[in-house]
Enzyme design. Structure first.
Site, mmCIF file in Angstrom:
data_model
loop_
_atom_site.group_PDB
_atom_site.id
_atom_site.type_symbol
_atom_site.label_atom_id
_atom_site.label_comp_id
_atom_site.label_asym_id
_atom_site.label_seq_id
_atom_site.Cartn_x
_atom_site.Cartn_y
_atom_site.Cartn_z
ATOM 1 N N SER A 115 0.838 -1.201 0.000
ATOM 2 C CA SER A 115 0.000 0.000 0.000
ATOM 3 C C SER A 115 0.872 1.250 0.000
ATOM 4 C CB SER A 115 -0.850 -0.025 1.274
ATOM 5 O OG SER A 115 -1.457 1.222 1.487
ATOM 6 N N TYR B 286 -1.819 -0.534 10.947
ATOM 7 C CA TYR B 286 -2.056 -1.057 9.586
ATOM 8 C C TYR B 286 -0.859 -0.725 8.681
ATOM 9 C CZ TYR B 286 -3.689 -1.492 4.821
ATOM 10 O OH TYR B 286 -3.759 -1.821 3.484
ATOM 11 N N LYS C 88 2.053 -3.366 6.910
ATOM 12 C CA LYS C 88 2.454 -3.473 5.497
ATOM 13 C C LYS C 88 3.959 -3.249 5.358
ATOM 14 C CE LYS C 88 -1.492 -4.473 3.630
ATOM 15 N NZ LYS C 88 -1.734 -5.780 2.995
HETATM 16 P P1 NAD Z 1 -11.019 -6.780 1.076
HETATM 17 O O1 NAD Z 1 -11.252 -6.806 2.542
HETATM 18 O O2 NAD Z 1 -12.154 -6.444 0.191
HETATM 19 O O3 NAD Z 1 -10.419 -8.186 0.609
HETATM 20 C C1 NAD Z 1 -9.649 -9.008 1.426
HETATM 21 C C2 NAD Z 1 -10.211 -10.422 1.336
HETATM 22 O O4 NAD Z 1 -9.391 -11.285 2.133
HETATM 23 C C3 NAD Z 1 -11.635 -10.528 1.886
HETATM 24 O O5 NAD Z 1 -12.441 -11.235 0.973
HETATM 25 C C4 NAD Z 1 -11.477 -11.282 3.200
HETATM 26 O O6 NAD Z 1 -12.600 -12.109 3.462
HETATM 27 C C5 NAD Z 1 -10.221 -12.105 2.942
HETATM 28 N N1 NAD Z 1 -9.437 -12.429 4.143
HETATM 29 C C6 NAD Z 1 -8.957 -11.580 5.096
HETATM 30 N N2 NAD Z 1 -8.273 -12.278 6.026
HETATM 31 C C7 NAD Z 1 -8.302 -13.591 5.640
HETATM 32 C C8 NAD Z 1 -7.767 -14.790 6.177
HETATM 33 N N3 NAD Z 1 -7.085 -14.803 7.320
HETATM 34 N N4 NAD Z 1 -7.966 -15.959 5.505
HETATM 35 C C9 NAD Z 1 -8.668 -15.961 4.335
HETATM 36 N N5 NAD Z 1 -9.222 -14.859 3.794
HETATM 37 C C10 NAD Z 1 -9.033 -13.689 4.448
HETATM 38 O O7 NAD Z 1 -9.790 -5.774 0.816
HETATM 39 P P2 NAD Z 1 -9.258 -5.172 -0.557
HETATM 40 O O8 NAD Z 1 -9.634 -3.752 -0.597
HETATM 41 O O9 NAD Z 1 -9.594 -6.060 -1.682
HETATM 42 O O10 NAD Z 1 -7.702 -5.216 -0.265
HETATM 43 C C11 NAD Z 1 -6.906 -6.327 -0.639
HETATM 44 C C12 NAD Z 1 -5.494 -6.114 -0.150
HETATM 45 O O11 NAD Z 1 -4.987 -4.902 -0.671
HETATM 46 C C13 NAD Z 1 -5.321 -6.014 1.359
HETATM 47 O O12 NAD Z 1 -4.128 -6.664 1.711
HETATM 48 C C14 NAD Z 1 -5.237 -4.532 1.606
HETATM 49 O O13 NAD Z 1 -4.514 -4.251 2.785
HETATM 50 C C15 NAD Z 1 -4.499 -4.076 0.373
HETATM 51 N N6 NAD Z 1 -4.742 -2.677 -0.004
HETATM 52 C C16 NAD Z 1 -6.009 -2.248 -0.238
HETATM 53 C C17 NAD Z 1 -6.237 -0.921 -0.612
HETATM 54 C C18 NAD Z 1 -7.625 -0.385 -0.832
HETATM 55 O O14 NAD Z 1 -7.789 0.831 -0.872
HETATM 56 N N7 NAD Z 1 -8.640 -1.211 -1.007
HETATM 57 C C19 NAD Z 1 -5.147 -0.050 -0.771
HETATM 58 C C20 NAD Z 1 -3.869 -0.533 -0.535
HETATM 59 C C21 NAD Z 1 -3.679 -1.851 -0.170
HETATM 60 C C1 WQD Z 2 -9.137 9.653 0.813
HETATM 61 C C2 WQD Z 2 -9.374 11.123 1.130
HETATM 62 C C3 WQD Z 2 -9.858 11.539 3.452
HETATM 63 C C4 WQD Z 2 -13.689 9.569 3.761
HETATM 64 C C5 WQD Z 2 -6.571 4.716 2.971
HETATM 65 C C6 WQD Z 2 -5.499 3.956 3.681
HETATM 66 C C7 WQD Z 2 -4.534 3.432 2.668
HETATM 67 C C8 WQD Z 2 -5.252 2.615 1.592
HETATM 68 C C9 WQD Z 2 -6.384 3.369 0.988
HETATM 69 C C10 WQD Z 2 -5.316 0.330 2.267
HETATM 70 C C11 WQD Z 2 -8.717 11.561 2.452
HETATM 71 C C12 WQD Z 2 -11.032 11.913 2.560
HETATM 72 C C13 WQD Z 2 -12.501 10.056 3.257
HETATM 73 C C14 WQD Z 2 -14.719 10.499 4.123
HETATM 74 C C15 WQD Z 2 -13.294 12.304 3.409
HETATM 75 N N1 WQD Z 2 -5.861 1.435 2.101
HETATM 76 N N2 WQD Z 2 -12.320 11.392 3.095
HETATM 77 N N3 WQD Z 2 -14.476 11.816 3.907
HETATM 78 O O1 WQD Z 2 -6.790 7.792 3.499
HETATM 79 O O2 WQD Z 2 -5.948 7.972 1.130
HETATM 80 O O3 WQD Z 2 -5.989 5.788 2.259
HETATM 81 O O4 WQD Z 2 -7.217 3.846 2.028
HETATM 82 O O5 WQD Z 2 -4.157 0.094 2.170
HETATM 83 O O6 WQD Z 2 -3.635 2.646 3.348
HETATM 84 O O7 WQD Z 2 -4.824 4.815 4.564
HETATM 85 O O8 WQD Z 2 -8.104 6.805 1.553
HETATM 86 O O9 WQD Z 2 -10.452 6.829 0.840
HETATM 87 O O10 WQD Z 2 -9.938 6.843 3.312
HETATM 88 O O11 WQD Z 2 -9.455 8.876 1.969
HETATM 89 O O12 WQD Z 2 -13.126 13.510 3.269
HETATM 90 O O13 WQD Z 2 -15.790 10.115 4.606
HETATM 91 O O14 WQD Z 2 -10.788 11.299 1.309
HETATM 92 O O15 WQD Z 2 -9.713 12.425 4.513
HETATM 93 O O16 WQD Z 2 -8.259 12.858 2.300
HETATM 94 P P1 WQD Z 2 -6.668 7.204 2.168
HETATM 95 P P2 WQD Z 2 -9.560 7.270 1.938
#
Ligand code: NAD
Ligand code: WQD
Length: 400
Positions: A160, A206, A210
């Site tokens: 991330s 979190y 990562k």
């Molecule tokens: P998500 O929660 O939608 O998907 C994660 C999936 O993993 C879910 O279906 C959950 O049921 C499964 N899971 C969690 N723990 C498990 C376990 N112990 N065993 C089996 N299954 C398990 O999340 P996402 O948004 O698809 O994110 C996927 C990955 O990407 C995560 O590692 C997250 O940290 C990372 N990530 C997400 C974002 C984002 O904005 N969505 C940004 C950066 C990084």
């Molecule tokens: C984006 C912008 C908020 C909600 C997070 C994690 C990052 C990654 C993605 C997993 C910010 C603003 C949000 C609301 C708002 N996840 N906001 N009102 O913070 O960039 O990243 O999610 O890895 O690790 O930190 O994403 O979508 O939460 O926020 O104004 O109700 O929207 O303050 O500026 P962020 P976000």
């Protein structure tokens, strides 16, 4: 070649029914890969699997191609059953070792692993750090040991932009070498002088989970030449498949911007609280790098192929490489809101309020490394993300 040979090979996708995982599974199937999904449905629903099957059947009918294999195992990836699962995808084969002696070894039918499974709420990670470290870090260590045992070394990890921590607020596009885990990773002197590397200003458990995971992966690769590991640092994945059958539908409470806006559009939330309108940006709201989830999904396929093509860097050392997956351009929160208003044809009531603790005002990727080395180019605009999200809300959530 993943699919040729006597027994079919699979890509193992852990967390494959979640938001990014489900889109990646669909993209893998569209590319003809057989997919084995492991998910405990902790933050997803099994209806996602039905929708993936519907979409791939439709795709293959249109293309006149055969439907790849899809296996699903409802399983916690940390459980002991994971060993039995890996065993069931392995054949025991006879090989000759360096001294010409014959011995038995495993040959896995798993050609690569994409590991999405993790907990991802920033707020929850602060109140339940051990639960987060257990799933996001301890689980990963056990998984790597098990994969190594079965000779599975092509590994893609969901990282991330959060690993850049406070470096983001410098207002410059973030480059992978802003954060280095091993001294032998090439350092750009100018970048290194501008931004110290290391876990600087990581704001929550979190983010640290990562960072630790990446460091563990870098150390693992450095110790064993067999490993090919890619960490994909996603920026802000948004949008969904244009079919409207797949989207972001977590069990956990929505806290990210787009899922919250989706709730406003569907009437389950009265307004959007905009956290901070006093950032030094063009309209005072925070700037993020929103990237279409299908672009992110395609990045995993590029990374699998990149891993498979890698030769060892030097004797005794495997490969670890981090890539940003971001669009490379910044959008403010208000601009994101406007694109969704345009797509939905309705207005989104706003409440301008104070900054959210731990937020940065600016977080944008340099996508140069992924473009140069993976040949990955983001295709979709923020406008397309908005259209696809609105289409999903209309179809799946019955919005008029
Ligand atoms: P998500 O929660 O939608 O998907 C994660 C999936 O993993 C879910 O279906 C959950 O049921 C499964 N899971 C969690 N723990 C498990 C376990 N112990 N065993 C089996 N299954 C398990 O999340 P996402 O948004 O698809 O994110 C996927 C990955 O990407 C995560 O590692 C997250 O940290 C990372 N990530 C997400 C974002 C984002 O904005 N969505 C940004 C950066 C990084
Ligand atoms: C984006 C912008 C908020 C909600 C997070 C994690 C990052 C990654 C993605 C997993 C910010 C603003 C949000 C609301 C708002 N996840 N906001 N009102 O913070 O960039 O990243 O999610 O890895 O690790 O930190 O994403 O979508 O939460 O926020 O104004 O109700 O929207 O303050 O500026 P962020 P976000």
């Amino acid at each position: 070649d993943w699919t040729d040979g006597a027994s079919p090979t699979f890509i193992l996708v852990i967390g494959g029914l979640g938001y990014i995982g489900s889109h990646t599974v669909l993209e893998l199937l569209r590319e003809g890969y057989n997919v084995c999904i492991v998910d405990n449905l902790g933050n997803s629903f099994d209806s996602v699997l039905i929708n993936i099957k519907t979409l791939i059947a439709r795709h293959c009918r249109e293309k006149g191609s055969s439907v790849p294999l899809i296996h699903f195992h409802r399983l916690d990836y940390r459980s002991r059953s994971m060993r039995f699962l890996l065993d069931s995808y392995s054949d025991v084969v006879r090989i000759k070792d360096a001294s010409g002696k014959q011995r038995l070894t495993y040959r896995s039918r798993i050609a690569g692993v994409i590991h999405f499974a993790a907990y991802k709420s920033v707020a929850e990670s602060i109140t339940e750090p051990l639960r987060y470290y257990q799933n996001n870090v301890c689980g990963l260590v056990t998984l790597l040991q098990r994969l190594n045992h079965y000779g599975i070394h092509n590994f893609i990890f969901s990282s991330s932009a959060t690993v850049y921590g406070a470096m983001a607020s410098a207002g410059l596009p973030l480059r992978e070498d802003n954060l280095l885990h091993q001294p032998e990773e090439i350092v750009d002197e100018e970048v290194a002088a501008r931004q110290p590397s290391g876990p600087m200003g990581l704001t929550c458990p979190y983010a640290r989970s990562k960072y630790f995971a990446e460091a563990i992966l870098a150390d693992t690769a450095a110790a064993n030449p067999a490993w090919r590991i890619v960490a994909l640092r996603y920026f802000n994945p948004v949008g969904c498949d244009p079919s409207g059958l797949l989207g972001e539908n977590p069990r956990a409470e929505a806290t990210n911007l787009y899922p919250v806006i989706a709730q406003v559009l569907t009437g389950t939330r009265p307004r959007l609280d905009v956290f901070g309108s006093d950032w030094s940006t063009r309209d005072g709201t925070a700037v993020r790098d929103f990237v279409h989830v299908l672009d992110v999904a395609r990045g995993h396929i590029s990374a699998l192929a990149w891993n498979a093509a890698q030769k060892p860097a030097k004797s005794g050392i495997g490969r670890f490489r981090a890539f940003n997956l971001g669009s490379g351009s910044g959008t403010t929160v208000l601009e994101a809101v406007q694109s969704l208003e345009a797509a939905a044809g309705r207005s989104i009531p706003l409440n301008l309020t104070g900054r959210r603790p731990g937020d940065v005002g600016f977080c944008v990727a340099s996508s140069e490394r992924a473009q140069k080395e993976l040949g990955w180019f983001p295709r979709e605009s923020v406008g397309q993300c908005a259209k696809d999200l609105w289409n999903y809300l209309q179809r799946e959530r019955g919005m008029a």
